[in-house]
Design a protein around this motif. Sequence first.
Motif, PDB file in Angstrom:
ATOM      1  N   LEU A  26      23.527  13.178   3.204  1.00 48.77           N
ATOM      2  CA  LEU A  26      23.456  12.942   1.767  1.00 48.77           C
ATOM      3  C   LEU A  26      22.226  13.679   1.256  1.00 48.77           C
ATOM      4  N   VAL A  70      27.070  15.874   1.427  1.00 45.18           N
ATOM      5  CA  VAL A  70      27.426  15.269   0.149  1.00 45.18           C
ATOM      6  C   VAL A  70      26.240  15.446  -0.786  1.00 45.18           C
ATOM      7  N   THR A 106      26.551  -5.489   2.186  1.00 44.89           N
ATOM      8  CA  THR A 106      26.828  -4.941   3.515  1.00 44.89           C
ATOM      9  C   THR A 106      26.572  -5.947   4.635  1.00 44.89           C
ATOM     10  N   ASP A 388      23.348   1.511   6.241  1.00 43.91           N
ATOM     11  CA  ASP A 388      24.018   0.666   5.254  1.00 43.91           C
ATOM     12  C   ASP A 388      23.344   0.909   3.914  1.00 43.91           C
ATOM     13  N   VAL A 391      25.261   4.245  -3.086  1.00 47.50           N
ATOM     14  CA  VAL A 391      25.000   5.380  -3.974  1.00 47.50           C
ATOM     15  C   VAL A 391      25.329   4.936  -5.392  1.00 47.50           C
ATOM     16  N   GLU A 407      28.898   4.398  -6.839  1.00 46.36           N
ATOM     17  CA  GLU A 407      29.823   5.500  -6.607  1.00 46.36           C
ATOM     18  C   GLU A 407      30.356   5.462  -5.180  1.00 46.36           C
ATOM     19  N   ALA A 408      29.526   4.953  -4.267  1.00 47.04           N
ATOM     20  CA  ALA A 408      29.936   4.878  -2.864  1.00 47.04           C
ATOM     21  C   ALA A 408      29.147   3.786  -2.162  1.00 47.04           C
ATOM     22  N   VAL A 409      29.788   3.165  -1.184  1.00 44.76           N
ATOM     23  CA  VAL A 409      29.155   2.215  -0.276  1.00 44.76           C
ATOM     24  C   VAL A 409      29.282   2.794   1.124  1.00 44.76           C
ATOM     25  N   TYR A 410      28.157   2.966   1.800  1.00 40.88           N
ATOM     26  CA  TYR A 410      28.177   3.428   3.183  1.00 40.88           C
ATOM     27  C   TYR A 410      27.836   2.244   4.088  1.00 40.88           C
ATOM     28  N   ARG A 414      29.459   5.193   7.380  1.00 42.17           N
ATOM     29  CA  ARG A 414      30.763   5.654   6.911  1.00 42.17           C
ATOM     30  C   ARG A 414      30.999   5.179   5.488  1.00 42.17           C
ATOM     31  N   LYS A 415      31.614   6.003   4.696  1.00 40.04           N
ATOM     32  CA  LYS A 415      31.963   5.606   3.336  1.00 40.04           C
ATOM     33  C   LYS A 415      33.039   4.554   3.400  1.00 40.04           C
ATOM     34  N   GLU A 417      35.939   2.328   1.952  1.00 42.62           N
ATOM     35  CA  GLU A 417      36.946   2.456   0.897  1.00 42.62           C
ATOM     36  C   GLU A 417      38.048   1.456   1.110  1.00 42.62           C
TER      37      GLU A 417
END
Length: 417
Positions: A26, A70, A106, A388, A391, A407-410, A414-415, A417
């Motif tokens: 990132l 990313v 998380t 963890d 974004v 926009e994203a949770v890692y 890993r993203k 979804e």
Amino acid sequence: MRILGLITFAIMILFAGNASAQLIALTHATLIDGTGAPAQDDITIVMENGRIRDIGASRSTTMPANAAVVDLAGKFVVPGIINAHGHVGPAPRDPQLRQYALYGVTTTTSMAADPDDIVEFKARQQAGDLRGARILTVRYRFTTLRGNGDDYKTPEAARRKVDDIATKGADFIKVWIDAQGGRQPKLKRDFVSAVLDQARRHNKLTMAHVVELEDARMVVDEGVNLIMHNIRDQDIPADFIATLKAKNVAVTSTLAREEGMLSAGGGAPDNPFFRKGLTPQQNGTLARKLTNLAADPEREALTRSFEQDKRNVKRLLDGGVWLGFGTDSGGASERFFIQGYYEHRQMELMIQIGFTPMQVIQSFSKINSEMLGIDKDFGTLAKGKAADLLVLTKNPLDDIVNMRTMEAVYLGGRKFE
């Protein structure tokens, strides 16, 4: 601040798990790492096998040749939310943990009871099978609520039960002390003392659900580590604040829960961020729920409790007490304590009391990881720790509501979804 000597090997193993090999970078993000340090611009975070392989200024961070890149220019990265007081159950477990994760939580606790399969479930999470938030559990709560511990009435039996759950997946040991407005007997002190003492023999952190000052004094005298909820029967006196600080006892107020006894969705039930967390059944019964809340004969007492909680959180904050982050989300579905949404509502209520956005972020990251004994791997974003993170498209330091702009949770690098 941290509770010393009580981090168990079991907790560390649970969170040491590997994700299958994956390398993601990132880049160019603004980083808020959870430590309380100022935000850092133009940061690159390299994630590999579920952990942060490297983190630092983009200009000086080596970019692995095979990394998936990313670009997060103009975006903000914060630690994943750790919820120190949540509920997961009844089954099925996965959809609840998935909902937590989609809201940016998380790691969550499960604070009532979990069946024996929790041991296998945690092992799968350790191996990288993260289909939702990571879970920590009390396995069983010692309480006088019917069907939840009334079969363990003596100190000797309590010790045997602690032995049982401590060897079958319990991360913490919890006592529940609440007269429920005079409707419920309380656990006796010799029983509580036995539970907490036996927990220490297993090197387990201890928690207490309390409402009244006299019970809080008792459990602190007996050596409890964490007070869950908050004192809501009177103002917390200065001498007890001093005791909490001297004994390094953390307090996790659940303001969102107290508000939820009065309103659904923080008074904005049509908010899409709230509505997306409702089950179809809850959506269908929301109007009736709002009507019932407005007509609750205990509404006046519940309002006093909520206002008292807010005053006492401010006293604890001003007094420098170690304040964790929890919500009581989950539990009985008819209470509309929505998993994931409640964590964001808790942040707003903390701001209203006087927390800064940075203090709120520290509370759900650094402080929670330290008080739960998982800070070796979690909480702040640093090299070697679990990847963890969230974004965001807007800066949460400008307005904590911007925590909702995920926009994203890692999760484990890993993203999700």
